[in-house]
Enzyme design. Structure first.
Site, PDB file in Angstrom:
ATOM      1  N   ASP A  47       0.841  -1.194   0.000  1.00 16.85           N
ATOM      2  CA  ASP A  47       0.000   0.000   0.000  1.00 16.85           C
ATOM      3  C   ASP A  47       0.880   1.249   0.000  1.00 16.85           C
ATOM      4  O   ASP A  47       2.006   1.220   0.517  1.00 16.85           O
ATOM      5  CB  ASP A  47      -0.901   0.024   1.234  1.00 16.85           C
ATOM      6  CG  ASP A  47      -1.993  -1.035   1.170  1.00 16.85           C
ATOM      7  OD1 ASP A  47      -2.316  -1.487   0.064  1.00 16.85           O
ATOM      8  OD2 ASP A  47      -2.513  -1.395   2.243  1.00 16.85           O
ATOM      9  N   TYR A  75       5.677  -9.105   8.244  1.00 14.06           N
ATOM     10  CA  TYR A  75       5.186  -7.732   8.395  1.00 14.06           C
ATOM     11  C   TYR A  75       5.196  -7.339   9.864  1.00 14.06           C
ATOM     12  O   TYR A  75       4.804  -8.141  10.728  1.00 14.06           O
ATOM     13  CB  TYR A  75       3.751  -7.601   7.876  1.00 14.06           C
ATOM     14  CG  TYR A  75       3.582  -7.909   6.412  1.00 14.06           C
ATOM     15  CD1 TYR A  75       3.708  -6.915   5.454  1.00 14.06           C
ATOM     16  CD2 TYR A  75       3.284  -9.198   5.978  1.00 14.06           C
ATOM     17  CE1 TYR A  75       3.546  -7.186   4.103  1.00 14.06           C
ATOM     18  CE2 TYR A  75       3.121  -9.489   4.637  1.00 14.06           C
ATOM     19  CZ  TYR A  75       3.250  -8.490   3.704  1.00 14.06           C
ATOM     20  OH  TYR A  75       3.096  -8.766   2.368  1.00 14.06           O
ATOM     21  N   ASP A  89      -7.379   1.416   7.563  1.00 13.49           N
ATOM     22  CA  ASP A  89      -6.107   2.031   7.935  1.00 13.49           C
ATOM     23  C   ASP A  89      -6.347   3.496   8.294  1.00 13.49           C
ATOM     24  O   ASP A  89      -7.494   3.979   8.271  1.00 13.49           O
ATOM     25  CB  ASP A  89      -5.055   1.880   6.834  1.00 13.49           C
ATOM     26  CG  ASP A  89      -5.432   2.582   5.533  1.00 13.49           C
ATOM     27  OD1 ASP A  89      -6.362   3.412   5.539  1.00 13.49           O
ATOM     28  OD2 ASP A  89      -4.795   2.305   4.504  1.00 13.49           O
ATOM     29  N   ARG A 181      -4.359  -5.095   6.794  1.00 16.38           N
ATOM     30  CA  ARG A 181      -5.489  -4.264   7.214  1.00 16.38           C
ATOM     31  C   ARG A 181      -6.679  -5.117   7.653  1.00 16.38           C
ATOM     32  O   ARG A 181      -7.405  -4.767   8.580  1.00 16.38           O
ATOM     33  CB  ARG A 181      -5.903  -3.325   6.076  1.00 16.38           C
ATOM     34  CG  ARG A 181      -4.913  -2.191   5.817  1.00 16.38           C
ATOM     35  CD  ARG A 181      -5.383  -1.322   4.669  1.00 16.38           C
ATOM     36  NE  ARG A 181      -5.270  -1.979   3.382  1.00 16.38           N
ATOM     37  CZ  ARG A 181      -6.088  -1.784   2.351  1.00 16.38           C
ATOM     38  NH1 ARG A 181      -7.127  -0.960   2.485  1.00 16.38           N
ATOM     39  NH2 ARG A 181      -5.914  -2.400   1.208  1.00 16.38           N
TER      40      ARG A 181
END
Length: 301
Positions: A47, A75, A89, A181
């Protein structure tokens, strides 16, 4: 005849430490320009607000992109409790709030439900296609669509820090197609407190680590110079998860023509996908059968 693409015949991987505020495609375009390369692509979108490993393939290395895309990735991300947004987000609009806050023990207990083979619904604002349209395009047009759950393998999901009651820092190792997310959204719902992602960094992707990544500033400063080429990693790095089989010059010639070629050594079982090399250089990827590799991807010499 089609017009040939201009640029250098250069192949390899560039590991970029992507900054926030830029799209993955913009990074690829900048890298292609900096190298003057004919062809480039990336192995897994980040993103715009996310940072970390964006592995960019040039030339023949683009044929190895699927093996990095399919590899495990790590992550590290921060979840903000008490607020749900329409994008899951911090970039989105607030759609709900909650005064509830979970304890550390409740968080750790909830995380176990996200490990293993799970089904995950992508965010409304995602690149998932619905009847030929991107979900984010439909969401921007005000349409709320139903997105089918998708399978995701999560190897681990751990709490690494709890800065305060409103935030938790998590680290996840997962397979292809994971939406961080969605993890934040679903965790918040499970805990009854809502949640969204406020920071996201891809720490590593397959064989590539963020700490080895090159910055966009350095790419721009070294653009069009031999010094940038020194940061390029061999295309063979993209095949790190496959067995390597050595071949002969005759075998390499047959493989490059799309025919089965003999391999001298094998770490593969019959029917396994593997790659053949000659003097350490990748020749082809294919299926190993009884002393031969049957190619389905061939690399130019």
């Amino acid at each position: 005849m089609g017009r040939s693409r201009k640029g250098r015949d250069i192949s390899g991987w560039l590991v970029v430490d992507k900054p926030a505020g830029i799209t993955s495609n913009a990074v690829v375009n900048k890298v292609r320009w900096a190298f003057g390369a004919k062809k480039a692509g990336h192995a897994g979108t980040l993103d715009p607000a996310a940072t970390g490993v964006l592995a960019v393939a040039l030339g023949e290395a683009t044929k190895t992109v699927p093996y990095i895309t399919d590899a495990l990735k790590a992550y590290r991300f921060t979840v903000r409790f008490g607020i749900a947004t329409n994008t899951d987000d911090a970039e989105g609009e607030v759609i709900a709030t909650s005064d509830e806050r979970p304890t550390d023990a409740e968080i750790r207990s909830a995380l176990t439900g996200f490990v293993g083979d799970i089904a995950q619904v992508p965010p409304q604002f995602s690149a998932v296609k619905i009847d030929g349209e991107r979900a984010y395009a439909l969401a921007r047009a005000g349409e709320e669509v139903e997105i089918a759950p998708r399978p995701l393998y999560v190897e681990s999901l751990d709490m690494v820090e709890r800065p305060d009651a409103d935030h938790v820092v998590l680290e996840m190792i997962c397979g292809k197609g994971g939406y961080v997310r969605s993890i934040a959204r679903d965790l918040g719902q499970l805990l009854g407190c809502l949640g969204h992602v406020t920071a996201l960094r891809r720490v590593w992707s397959g064989p590539f680590d963020a700490e080895d990544g090159i910055s966009m500033e350095l790419i721009e400063s070294l653009a069009k110079t031999p010094a940038l080429d020194e940061h390029l990693r061999p295309l063979e790095d993209g095949l790190a998860d496959l067995p390597e089989l050595r071949t002969t010059a005759e075998g390499a010639a047959r493989l490059r023509n799309g025919n089965p070629g003999i391999v001298l050594t094998s770490e593969a079982e019959y029917g396994d996908e593997a790659w053949a090399s000659l003097d350490g250089q990748a020749v082809a990827v294919g299926i190993y059968k009884a002393g031969e590799l049957h190619p389905h991807r061939v690399f130019l010499d």
